[in-house]
Design a protein around this motif. Structure first.
Motif, PDB file in Angstrom:
ATOM      1  N   ASN A  69       0.859  -1.184   0.000  1.00 52.07           N
ATOM      2  CA  ASN A  69       0.000   0.000   0.000  1.00 52.07           C
ATOM      3  C   ASN A  69       0.896   1.235   0.000  1.00 52.07           C
ATOM      4  O   ASN A  69       2.126   1.116  -0.088  1.00 52.07           O
ATOM      5  CB  ASN A  69      -1.029  -0.006   1.143  1.00 52.07           C
ATOM      6  CG  ASN A  69      -0.425   0.187   2.528  1.00 52.07           C
ATOM      7  OD1 ASN A  69       0.714   0.624   2.685  1.00 52.07           O
ATOM      8  ND2 ASN A  69      -1.195  -0.136   3.550  1.00 52.07           N
ATOM      9  N   SER A  70       0.309   2.401   0.105  1.00 49.31           N
ATOM     10  CA  SER A  70       1.098   3.630  -0.043  1.00 49.31           C
ATOM     11  C   SER A  70       1.899   3.976   1.202  1.00 49.31           C
ATOM     12  O   SER A  70       2.614   4.985   1.215  1.00 49.31           O
ATOM     13  CB  SER A  70       0.176   4.802  -0.403  1.00 49.31           C
ATOM     14  OG  SER A  70      -0.780   5.030   0.615  1.00 49.31           O
ATOM     15  N   PHE A  71       1.823   3.151   2.261  1.00 44.79           N
ATOM     16  CA  PHE A  71       2.548   3.418   3.501  1.00 44.79           C
ATOM     17  C   PHE A  71       3.685   2.424   3.746  1.00 44.79           C
ATOM     18  O   PHE A  71       4.521   2.659   4.617  1.00 44.79           O
ATOM     19  CB  PHE A  71       1.579   3.387   4.692  1.00 44.79           C
ATOM     20  CG  PHE A  71       0.486   4.398   4.596  1.00 44.79           C
ATOM     21  CD1 PHE A  71       0.686   5.715   4.992  1.00 44.79           C
ATOM     22  CD2 PHE A  71      -0.752   4.052   4.086  1.00 44.79           C
ATOM     23  CE1 PHE A  71      -0.322   6.652   4.897  1.00 44.79           C
ATOM     24  CE2 PHE A  71      -1.774   4.979   3.979  1.00 44.79           C
ATOM     25  CZ  PHE A  71      -1.554   6.281   4.378  1.00 44.79           C
ATOM     26  N   ALA A  94      -1.864   3.671  -5.192  1.00 45.89           N
ATOM     27  CA  ALA A  94      -0.811   3.972  -4.217  1.00 45.89           C
ATOM     28  C   ALA A  94       0.367   4.719  -4.830  1.00 45.89           C
ATOM     29  O   ALA A  94       1.154   5.349  -4.112  1.00 45.89           O
ATOM     30  CB  ALA A  94      -0.309   2.674  -3.586  1.00 45.89           C
ATOM     31  N   LYS A  96       0.968   7.439  -6.701  1.00 44.70           N
ATOM     32  CA  LYS A  96       1.160   8.889  -6.592  1.00 44.70           C
ATOM     33  C   LYS A  96       1.780   9.264  -5.253  1.00 44.70           C
ATOM     34  O   LYS A  96       2.733  10.046  -5.192  1.00 44.70           O
ATOM     35  CB  LYS A  96      -0.172   9.609  -6.790  1.00 44.70           C
ATOM     36  CG  LYS A  96      -0.046  11.124  -6.783  1.00 44.70           C
ATOM     37  CD  LYS A  96      -1.386  11.789  -7.101  1.00 44.70           C
ATOM     38  CE  LYS A  96      -1.237  13.306  -7.136  1.00 44.70           C
ATOM     39  NZ  LYS A  96      -2.549  13.952  -7.477  1.00 44.70           N
ATOM     40  N   ARG A  97       1.249   8.711  -4.161  1.00 47.26           N
ATOM     41  CA  ARG A  97       1.793   9.040  -2.844  1.00 47.26           C
ATOM     42  C   ARG A  97       3.201   8.487  -2.674  1.00 47.26           C
ATOM     43  O   ARG A  97       4.059   9.124  -2.050  1.00 47.26           O
ATOM     44  CB  ARG A  97       0.890   8.509  -1.729  1.00 47.26           C
ATOM     45  CG  ARG A  97       1.383   8.906  -0.339  1.00 47.26           C
ATOM     46  CD  ARG A  97       0.448   8.458   0.773  1.00 47.26           C
ATOM     47  NE  ARG A  97       0.881   9.005   2.066  1.00 47.26           N
ATOM     48  CZ  ARG A  97       1.797   8.447   2.839  1.00 47.26           C
ATOM     49  NH1 ARG A  97       2.362   7.302   2.473  1.00 47.26           N
ATOM     50  NH2 ARG A  97       2.155   9.018   3.973  1.00 47.26           N
ATOM     51  N   LEU A  98       3.456   7.310  -3.206  1.00 46.58           N
ATOM     52  CA  LEU A  98       4.789   6.708  -3.096  1.00 46.58           C
ATOM     53  C   LEU A  98       5.844   7.579  -3.780  1.00 46.58           C
ATOM     54  O   LEU A  98       6.945   7.765  -3.265  1.00 46.58           O
ATOM     55  CB  LEU A  98       4.785   5.296  -3.689  1.00 46.58           C
ATOM     56  CG  LEU A  98       3.994   4.252  -2.890  1.00 46.58           C
ATOM     57  CD1 LEU A  98       3.826   2.979  -3.700  1.00 46.58           C
ATOM     58  CD2 LEU A  98       4.679   3.958  -1.559  1.00 46.58           C
ATOM     59  N   LYS A 100       5.536  10.819  -4.216  1.00 45.42           N
ATOM     60  CA  LYS A 100       5.612  12.012  -3.369  1.00 45.42           C
ATOM     61  C   LYS A 100       6.516  11.778  -2.166  1.00 45.42           C
ATOM     62  O   LYS A 100       7.210  12.699  -1.704  1.00 45.42           O
ATOM     63  CB  LYS A 100       4.212  12.409  -2.906  1.00 45.42           C
ATOM     64  CG  LYS A 100       4.150  13.721  -2.140  1.00 45.42           C
ATOM     65  CD  LYS A 100       2.718  14.086  -1.788  1.00 45.42           C
ATOM     66  CE  LYS A 100       2.663  15.409  -1.033  1.00 45.42           C
ATOM     67  NZ  LYS A 100       1.256  15.765  -0.684  1.00 45.42           N
ATOM     68  N   GLN A 101       6.543  10.530  -1.657  1.00 52.95           N
ATOM     69  CA  GLN A 101       7.393  10.195  -0.521  1.00 52.95           C
ATOM     70  C   GLN A 101       8.841   9.910  -0.928  1.00 52.95           C
ATOM     71  O   GLN A 101       9.671   9.600  -0.077  1.00 52.95           O
ATOM     72  CB  GLN A 101       6.820   8.973   0.202  1.00 52.95           C
ATOM     73  CG  GLN A 101       5.456   9.198   0.841  1.00 52.95           C
ATOM     74  CD  GLN A 101       5.466  10.316   1.865  1.00 52.95           C
ATOM     75  OE1 GLN A 101       6.345  10.392   2.711  1.00 52.95           O
ATOM     76  NE2 GLN A 101       4.488  11.201   1.775  1.00 52.95           N
ATOM     77  N   GLU A 107       6.134   8.426 -11.592  1.00 52.65           N
ATOM     78  CA  GLU A 107       5.140   7.361 -11.505  1.00 52.65           C
ATOM     79  C   GLU A 107       5.461   6.213 -12.453  1.00 52.65           C
ATOM     80  O   GLU A 107       5.112   5.053 -12.189  1.00 52.65           O
ATOM     81  CB  GLU A 107       3.742   7.922 -11.783  1.00 52.65           C
ATOM     82  CG  GLU A 107       3.274   8.896 -10.711  1.00 52.65           C
ATOM     83  CD  GLU A 107       1.834   9.336 -10.891  1.00 52.65           C
ATOM     84  OE1 GLU A 107       1.106   8.669 -11.667  1.00 52.65           O
ATOM     85  OE2 GLU A 107       1.433  10.338 -10.272  1.00 52.65           O
ATOM     86  N   ARG A 133      -8.573   3.646   1.118  1.00 55.97           N
ATOM     87  CA  ARG A 133      -7.777   4.869   0.941  1.00 55.97           C
ATOM     88  C   ARG A 133      -6.278   4.568   0.915  1.00 55.97           C
ATOM     89  O   ARG A 133      -5.499   5.286   0.286  1.00 55.97           O
ATOM     90  CB  ARG A 133      -8.089   5.872   2.048  1.00 55.97           C
ATOM     91  CG  ARG A 133      -7.401   7.214   1.875  1.00 55.97           C
ATOM     92  CD  ARG A 133      -7.748   8.175   3.000  1.00 55.97           C
ATOM     93  NE  ARG A 133      -9.121   8.658   2.936  1.00 55.97           N
ATOM     94  CZ  ARG A 133     -10.083   8.333   3.804  1.00 55.97           C
ATOM     95  NH1 ARG A 133      -9.823   7.510   4.801  1.00 55.97           N
ATOM     96  NH2 ARG A 133     -11.294   8.832   3.689  1.00 55.97           N
ATOM     97  N   HIS A 135      -5.035   2.000  -0.474  1.00 54.44           N
ATOM     98  CA  HIS A 135      -4.783   1.340  -1.755  1.00 54.44           C
ATOM     99  C   HIS A 135      -3.986   0.041  -1.568  1.00 54.44           C
ATOM    100  O   HIS A 135      -2.929  -0.156  -2.170  1.00 54.44           O
ATOM    101  CB  HIS A 135      -4.088   2.288  -2.725  1.00 54.44           C
ATOM    102  CG  HIS A 135      -4.859   3.548  -2.973  1.00 54.44           C
ATOM    103  ND1 HIS A 135      -6.062   3.572  -3.657  1.00 54.44           N
ATOM    104  CD2 HIS A 135      -4.619   4.830  -2.572  1.00 54.44           C
ATOM    105  CE1 HIS A 135      -6.518   4.817  -3.702  1.00 54.44           C
ATOM    106  NE2 HIS A 135      -5.671   5.597  -3.050  1.00 54.44           N
TER     107      HIS A 135
END
Length: 240
Positions: A69-71, A94, A96-98, A100-101, A107, A133, A135
């Protein structure tokens, strides 16, 4: 399960599970050997690199690193450094956030699991839960003979055998109902699901279809039980 070591799973010789701490909580990395040249690593933990099974390593090896997931990305860079021949994967939602991190430069550097799967054994597939949320991406191994499945999930289910020894983690587990035993933390309900009804309906149908007999969550112990489907159904009905 002893931390920072890889452990075999009975009746599943292609799988290894290793536990690492990040931060204060026990997390799992799952390795699936597809061939001598391809290994899929789900939620790679930095402290497990040096302990990786030597018999699985060779010069041709490509590590297929999956962020479920994105975390779940904190150990990815260490694995990329250790294994220059690698590919990155995550669910489409997931990515886009990955990026960003800082997990990847763009992408396009992360393959969406909905578009292309990493090399997996023939009886494996990927499940993308809706209404999530975070993902999540789950993996399923189908046993044709028993008509049951092995599930590799992410944060939706937890299975800590006991409360944490870390004071902060212990308090959080109590407040969030995250331990001991098979749980669905309030974090999932409050923060990681944006459509609880859709997720619940999908998960209940998937349990009925797959009859999971083994659960490997991203946090906690492996759970193998013929009663697992009913336990998961009860948990979903109680929490959601």
């Amino acid at each position: 399960m002893q931390k920072n070591l890889w452990h075999e799973i009975e009746k599943h010789p292609e799988i290894r599970v290793g536990q690492y701490i990040v931060p204060n909580f026990v997390s799992n990395s799952i390795a699936i050997k597809t061939s001598d040249s391809d290994i899929v690593i789900i939620s790679p933990g930095k402290s497990l690199i040096d302990a990786f099974p030597k018999e699985w390593l060779n010069e041709e090896l490509c590590m297929h690193l999956v962020m479920p997931n994105s975390f779940h990305y904190m150990g990815v860079q260490a694995w990329r450094d250790a294994f220059p021949k690698h590919r990155l994967y995550a669910s489409k939602g997931a990515i886009k956030r990955l990026v960003k991190q800082g997990v990847a430069s763009s992408e396009s550097d992360i393959t969406a699991l909905e578009s292309e799967l990493p090399p997996l054994p023939f009886n494996y597939s990927v499940l993308i839960p809706p209404g999530h949320r975070g993902h999540d991406a789950w993996f399923k191994k189908h046993d044709k003979d028993s008509q049951t499945s092995l599930w590799i999930t992410c944060d939706s289910f937890l299975n800590y055998e006991r409360m944490s020894n870390q004071p902060i983690a212990k308090v959080m587990q109590k407040v969030l109902g995250a331990a001991p035993g098979l749980k669905m933390s309030q974090v999932i309900k409050w923060f990681l699901l944006d459509d609880k009804a859709t997720f619940k309906q999908w998960a209940l149908k998937q349990i009925d279809n797959d009859q999971p007999a083994v659960l490997i969550p991203s946090h906690g112990e492996v759970l193998a039980s013929a009663e697992l489907p009913m336990k998961l159904i009860s948990l979903l009905n109680k929490r959601l």
